[in-house]
Design an enzyme around this catalytic site. Structure first.
Site, PDB file in Angstrom:
ATOM      1  N   SER A   1       0.665  -1.142   0.014  1.00 54.98           N
ATOM      2  CA  SER A   1       0.072   0.077  -0.084  1.00 54.98           C
ATOM      3  C   SER A   1       0.882   1.158  -0.084  1.00 54.98           C
ATOM      4  CB  SER A   1      -0.927   0.001   1.280  1.00 54.98           C
ATOM      5  OG  SER A   1      -1.532   1.425   1.271  1.00 54.98           O
TER       6      SER A   1
ATOM      7  N   TYR B   1      -2.769  -1.392   9.939  1.00 60.59           N
ATOM      8  CA  TYR B   1      -2.580  -1.605   8.324  1.00 60.59           C
ATOM      9  C   TYR B   1      -1.304  -0.994   7.779  1.00 60.59           C
ATOM     10  CZ  TYR B   1      -4.246  -1.211   3.536  1.00 60.59           C
ATOM     11  OH  TYR B   1      -4.322  -1.420   2.079  1.00 60.59           O
TER      12      TYR B   1
HETATM   13  P1  NAP Z   1     -11.204  -5.521  -1.944  1.00 59.47           P
HETATM   14  O1  NAP Z   1     -12.163  -5.208  -2.923  1.00 59.47           O
HETATM   15  O2  NAP Z   1     -11.917  -5.482  -0.582  1.00 59.47           O
HETATM   16  O3  NAP Z   1     -10.684  -6.994  -2.200  1.00 59.47           O
HETATM   17  C1  NAP Z   1      -9.935  -7.601  -1.182  1.00 59.47           C
HETATM   18  C2  NAP Z   1     -10.284  -9.146  -1.327  1.00 59.47           C
HETATM   19  O4  NAP Z   1      -9.654  -9.859  -0.233  1.00 59.47           O
HETATM   20  C3  NAP Z   1     -11.680  -9.329  -1.149  1.00 59.47           C
HETATM   21  O5  NAP Z   1     -12.485 -10.275  -2.069  1.00 59.47           O
HETATM   22  C4  NAP Z   1     -11.825  -9.960   0.330  1.00 59.47           C
HETATM   23  O6  NAP Z   1     -12.933 -11.043   0.519  1.00 59.47           O
HETATM   24  C5  NAP Z   1     -10.266 -10.736   0.458  1.00 59.47           C
HETATM   25  N1  NAP Z   1      -9.957 -11.193   1.779  1.00 59.47           N
HETATM   26  C6  NAP Z   1      -9.893 -10.195   2.628  1.00 59.47           C
HETATM   27  N2  NAP Z   1      -9.568 -11.080   3.560  1.00 59.47           N
HETATM   28  C7  NAP Z   1      -9.170 -12.262   3.370  1.00 59.47           C
HETATM   29  C8  NAP Z   1      -8.789 -13.466   3.856  1.00 59.47           C
HETATM   30  N3  NAP Z   1      -8.511 -13.441   5.245  1.00 59.47           N
HETATM   31  N4  NAP Z   1      -8.438 -14.464   3.388  1.00 59.47           N
HETATM   32  C9  NAP Z   1      -8.819 -14.497   1.763  1.00 59.47           C
HETATM   33  N5  NAP Z   1      -9.309 -13.232   1.281  1.00 59.47           N
HETATM   34  C10 NAP Z   1      -9.480 -12.440   2.015  1.00 59.47           C
HETATM   35  O7  NAP Z   1     -10.157  -4.518  -1.661  1.00 59.47           O
HETATM   36  P2  NAP Z   1      -9.010  -3.960  -2.808  1.00 59.47           P
HETATM   37  O8  NAP Z   1      -9.015  -2.511  -2.862  1.00 59.47           O
HETATM   38  O9  NAP Z   1      -9.135  -4.878  -4.005  1.00 59.47           O
HETATM   39  O10 NAP Z   1      -7.583  -4.505  -2.159  1.00 59.47           O
HETATM   40  C11 NAP Z   1      -6.814  -5.498  -2.905  1.00 59.47           C
HETATM   41  C12 NAP Z   1      -5.451  -5.182  -2.101  1.00 59.47           C
HETATM   42  O11 NAP Z   1      -4.919  -3.885  -2.384  1.00 59.47           O
HETATM   43  C13 NAP Z   1      -5.178  -5.145  -0.471  1.00 59.47           C
HETATM   44  O12 NAP Z   1      -4.301  -5.833  -0.143  1.00 59.47           O
HETATM   45  C14 NAP Z   1      -5.450  -3.860  -0.237  1.00 59.47           C
HETATM   46  O13 NAP Z   1      -4.857  -3.670   0.923  1.00 59.47           O
HETATM   47  C15 NAP Z   1      -4.217  -3.225  -1.030  1.00 59.47           C
HETATM   48  N6  NAP Z   1      -4.773  -1.876  -1.498  1.00 59.47           N
HETATM   49  C16 NAP Z   1      -5.734  -1.078  -1.884  1.00 59.47           C
HETATM   50  C17 NAP Z   1      -6.104   0.245  -2.103  1.00 59.47           C
HETATM   51  C18 NAP Z   1      -7.162   0.888  -2.626  1.00 59.47           C
HETATM   52  O14 NAP Z   1      -7.085   2.115  -3.028  1.00 59.47           O
HETATM   53  N7  NAP Z   1      -8.228   0.233  -3.209  1.00 59.47           N
HETATM   54  C19 NAP Z   1      -4.859   0.932  -1.609  1.00 59.47           C
HETATM   55  C20 NAP Z   1      -3.621   0.402  -1.008  1.00 59.47           C
HETATM   56  C21 NAP Z   1      -3.589  -1.039  -0.849  1.00 59.47           C
HETATM   57  P3  NAP Z   1     -14.134 -10.108   1.088  1.00 59.47           P
HETATM   58  O15 NAP Z   1     -14.767  -9.262   0.167  1.00 59.47           O
HETATM   59  O16 NAP Z   1     -15.001 -11.714   1.067  1.00 59.47           O
HETATM   60  O17 NAP Z   1     -13.709  -9.872   2.484  1.00 59.47           O
END
Ligand code: NAP
Length: 241
Positions: free
Chosen positions: A131, A144
């Site tokens: 992140s 986080y």
């Molecule tokens: P998202 O749409 O919430 O996707 C995250 C996925 O991970 C969801 O399908 C979630 O399942 C799954 N997940 C959560 N806990 C889990 C577990 N214990 N075991 C297996 N799967 C799990 O979020 P995203 O924004 O795409 O994020 C993807 C990655 O990018 C993450 O690591 C996040 O920290 C990072 N990130 C995102 C942003 C941003 O701006 N979006 C910025 C910085 C970093 P459920 O939906 O069922 O919980």
């Protein structure tokens, strides 16, 4: 051969939603066989296994199922993640531990489970989605930010260890990407304004798209990126330089 090199088997954690979903789609378009590990893999059109990345038994069973169906796993993208917001003096240890468990220990479990296939093949690609908050800090997200900073550190150290075995390890820290995670944080009033407000402060004047992160992963996984390891490749519209 795919456009980007040999056809491989790729596991994408968190591939049921947002960034992970886009990465799965991009790697499939690149010609790889894709499997998804997620709490909810059902919406995916790829081979999916329900697994909580914090549980090594579930991760091991899921990886075994992928191997049996698609062959050895030589590409791993760790995109499963969980955010959380709390003032530090109100942050209980259970909430702290859960965020560390999903974002950091989950990466440990998944790499441990996939690594034997990569070592046996003498070739592997690991990409960890960390992140941009690990660069900038982020108030009320100490757990986080701590976990994602540790993922960057793990990436650098493991790259040194696995380079001689033909395996690269890199991290992509996204900043401000339009996914359910970001929109939920906006709806909960946790991003200090709206997504539109943030766009005005982003040098390239748009919100990031999951496909932006997927494109970076596609490159790091390609044969062309074989001399790139231990790097933290920011994809954030210029918000962190
Ligand atoms: P998202 O749409 O919430 O996707 C995250 C996925 O991970 C969801 O399908 C979630 O399942 C799954 N997940 C959560 N806990 C889990 C577990 N214990 N075991 C297996 N799967 C799990 O979020 P995203 O924004 O795409 O994020 C993807 C990655 O990018 C993450 O690591 C996040 O920290 C990072 N990130 C995102 C942003 C941003 O701006 N979006 C910025 C910085 C970093 P459920 O939906 O069922 O919980």
């Amino acid at each position: 051969m795919s456009e980007r090199g040999e056809k491989r088997t790729a596991v994408v954690t968190g591939g049921g939603s947002g960034i992970g979903k886009a990465i799965g789609e991009r790697l499939a378009a690149d010609g790889h066989q894709v499997a998804i590990l997620d709490l909810n893999p059902d919406g995916s059109t790829f081979f999916g296994r329900k697994a909580d990345v914090t549980d090594p038994e579930q991760v091991g069973a899921a990886l075994d199922a992928v191997r049996a169906e698609l062959g050895p796993v030589t590409i791993l993208v760790n995109a499963a993640g969980l955010d959380g917001v709390s003032r530090f003096d109100k942050l209980g240890f259970e909430a702290w531990k859960r965020v560390i468990d999903v974002n950091l220990n989950g990466v440990y479990h998944c790499i441990q489970a996939a690594l034997p296939d990569m070592v046996a093949a003498g070739w592997g690609r690991i990409v960890n989605i960390s992140s941009s908050s690990a660069h900038s800090g982020q108030p009320y997200m100490t757990h986080y930010v701590a976990a994602k900073s540790a993922v960057n550190g793990l990436t650098k150290a493991l790259a040194l260890e696995l380079g001689p075995r033909g395996i690269t390890v890199n991290a992509v820290p996204p900043g401000f990407v339009d996914t359910p995670m970001l929109r939920k944080a906006e709806a909960d009033g946790l991003i200090g304004g709206t997504v539109e407000d943030h766009i005005k402060r982003t040098p390239v004047r748009r919100v990031g798209l999951p496909s932006d992160i997927a494109a970076a992963c596609s490159f790091l996984i390609s044969e062309d990126a074989g001399y790139i390891t231990g790097q933290i490749l920011g994809v954030n519209g210029g918000r962190n330089t």
